[in-house]
Structures are given as structure tokens and as C-alpha cells.
Scaffold this motif. Structure first.
Motif, PDB file in Angstrom:
ATOM      1  N   CYS A 125       0.391   1.690  -5.329  1.00  0.00           N
ATOM      2  CA  CYS A 125      -0.606   0.689  -4.952  1.00  0.00           C
ATOM      3  C   CYS A 125      -1.618   1.301  -3.994  1.00  0.00           C
ATOM      4  O   CYS A 125      -1.241   1.898  -2.983  1.00  0.00           O
ATOM      5  N   GLU A 126      -2.886   1.165  -4.335  1.00  0.00           N
ATOM      6  CA  GLU A 126      -3.989   1.615  -3.486  1.00  0.00           C
ATOM      7  C   GLU A 126      -4.933   0.436  -3.284  1.00  0.00           C
ATOM      8  O   GLU A 126      -4.985  -0.478  -4.113  1.00  0.00           O
ATOM      9  N   ARG A 127      -5.702   0.453  -2.216  1.00  0.00           N
ATOM     10  CA  ARG A 127      -6.619  -0.642  -1.889  1.00  0.00           C
ATOM     11  C   ARG A 127      -7.910  -0.514  -2.692  1.00  0.00           C
ATOM     12  O   ARG A 127      -8.535   0.538  -2.716  1.00  0.00           O
ATOM     13  N   GLY A 147      -5.320  -7.548  -3.442  1.00  0.00           N
ATOM     14  CA  GLY A 147      -6.247  -6.607  -2.828  1.00  0.00           C
ATOM     15  C   GLY A 147      -5.911  -5.159  -3.117  1.00  0.00           C
ATOM     16  O   GLY A 147      -6.658  -4.262  -2.757  1.00  0.00           O
ATOM     17  N   LEU A 148      -4.789  -4.941  -3.802  1.00  0.00           N
ATOM     18  CA  LEU A 148      -4.368  -3.585  -4.153  1.00  0.00           C
ATOM     19  C   LEU A 148      -4.376  -3.446  -5.662  1.00  0.00           C
ATOM     20  O   LEU A 148      -4.295  -4.430  -6.398  1.00  0.00           O
ATOM     21  N   CYS A 187      -9.446   3.200  -1.887  1.00  0.00           N
ATOM     22  CA  CYS A 187      -9.524   3.897  -0.610  1.00  0.00           C
ATOM     23  C   CYS A 187      -8.558   5.088  -0.605  1.00  0.00           C
ATOM     24  O   CYS A 187      -7.416   4.956  -1.046  1.00  0.00           O
ATOM     25  N   CYS A 207     -11.850  -0.917  -3.393  1.00  0.00           N
ATOM     26  CA  CYS A 207     -13.004  -0.804  -2.508  1.00  0.00           C
ATOM     27  C   CYS A 207     -14.269  -0.711  -3.346  1.00  0.00           C
ATOM     28  O   CYS A 207     -14.224  -0.447  -4.551  1.00  0.00           O
ATOM     29  N   LEU A 246       0.824  -1.190   0.000  1.00  0.00           N
ATOM     30  CA  LEU A 246       0.000   0.000   0.000  1.00  0.00           C
ATOM     31  C   LEU A 246       0.870   1.257   0.000  1.00  0.00           C
ATOM     32  O   LEU A 246       1.749   1.402   0.844  1.00  0.00           O
ATOM     33  N   CYS A 267     -12.908   0.775   3.656  1.00  0.00           N
ATOM     34  CA  CYS A 267     -11.679   1.561   3.787  1.00  0.00           C
ATOM     35  C   CYS A 267     -11.229   1.809   5.225  1.00  0.00           C
ATOM     36  O   CYS A 267     -10.304   2.586   5.446  1.00  0.00           O
TER      37      CYS A 267
END
Length: 89
Positions: free
Chosen positions: A59-61, A46-47, A88, A63, A31, A69
């Protein structure tokens, strides 16, 4: 998010194919870490690798709603083909 990829792979959006694909390992960019969906490093499961241009991606999550978040906000990150990506922030 359910992982239908093989062990060691991670699912992310592939911009040229305009779909989700399984990226081969290692998928160790975490992340906020730098990433590149063409040459790696690839994001952990998941990213997703997002940014304003190919040189500024992190890299971002993934959602769907704010509740995904952990106190953050689920924000539109853009569209790849028919895929609307939210992350997120």
C-alpha cells in the motif's frame, strides 16, 4: 481524496476493470503493508496497492503533486488503462 464509497469501503484502482472501484471492507492494510486487489488484504482509504508484480504489492499513498506527500516525492507508479497512478515515495 473524496470517498464516494459506502461506509467501510475504500476506493482503489481495479486492474481488470481498468477503473476505480469501491473495495468492500475490511480495508485495513496500512501504508507499506502487503496488499492484493484480487483477494485482499485491501488498502485503507487514500492508499493504493502497487508493486512490480502480483506477489510484491504494498500500500502506497495516492498523490497528485509533491506537496501531497509531506516532504516526499510524488512519483509515477504506472498506468492502468487510461488511469495514470502516482504515489508518494
Amino acid at each position: 481524496m473524496t470517498n464516494s464509497c459506502a461506509a467501510g469501503e475504500a476506493c482503489d484502482v481495479e486492474a481488470t476493470q481498468l477503473t476505480f472501484v469501491c473495495f468492500p471492507g475490511p480495508n485495513d492494510a496500512q501504508l507499506g503493508g502487503a496488499c492484493n486487489n484480487t483477494s485482499g488484504p485491501y488498502c485503507a482509504m487514500g492508499l493504493t496497492c502497487v508493486g512490480p508484480d502480483a506477489q510484491s504489492t504494498v500500500c502506497e499513498r495516492f498523490c497528485c503533486i509533491d506537496g501531497d506527500c509531506g516532504g516526499g516525492t510524488c512519483t509515477d507508479a504506472g498506468q492502468v488503462g487510461n488511469i495514470f497512478v502516482k504515489v508518494c515515495t
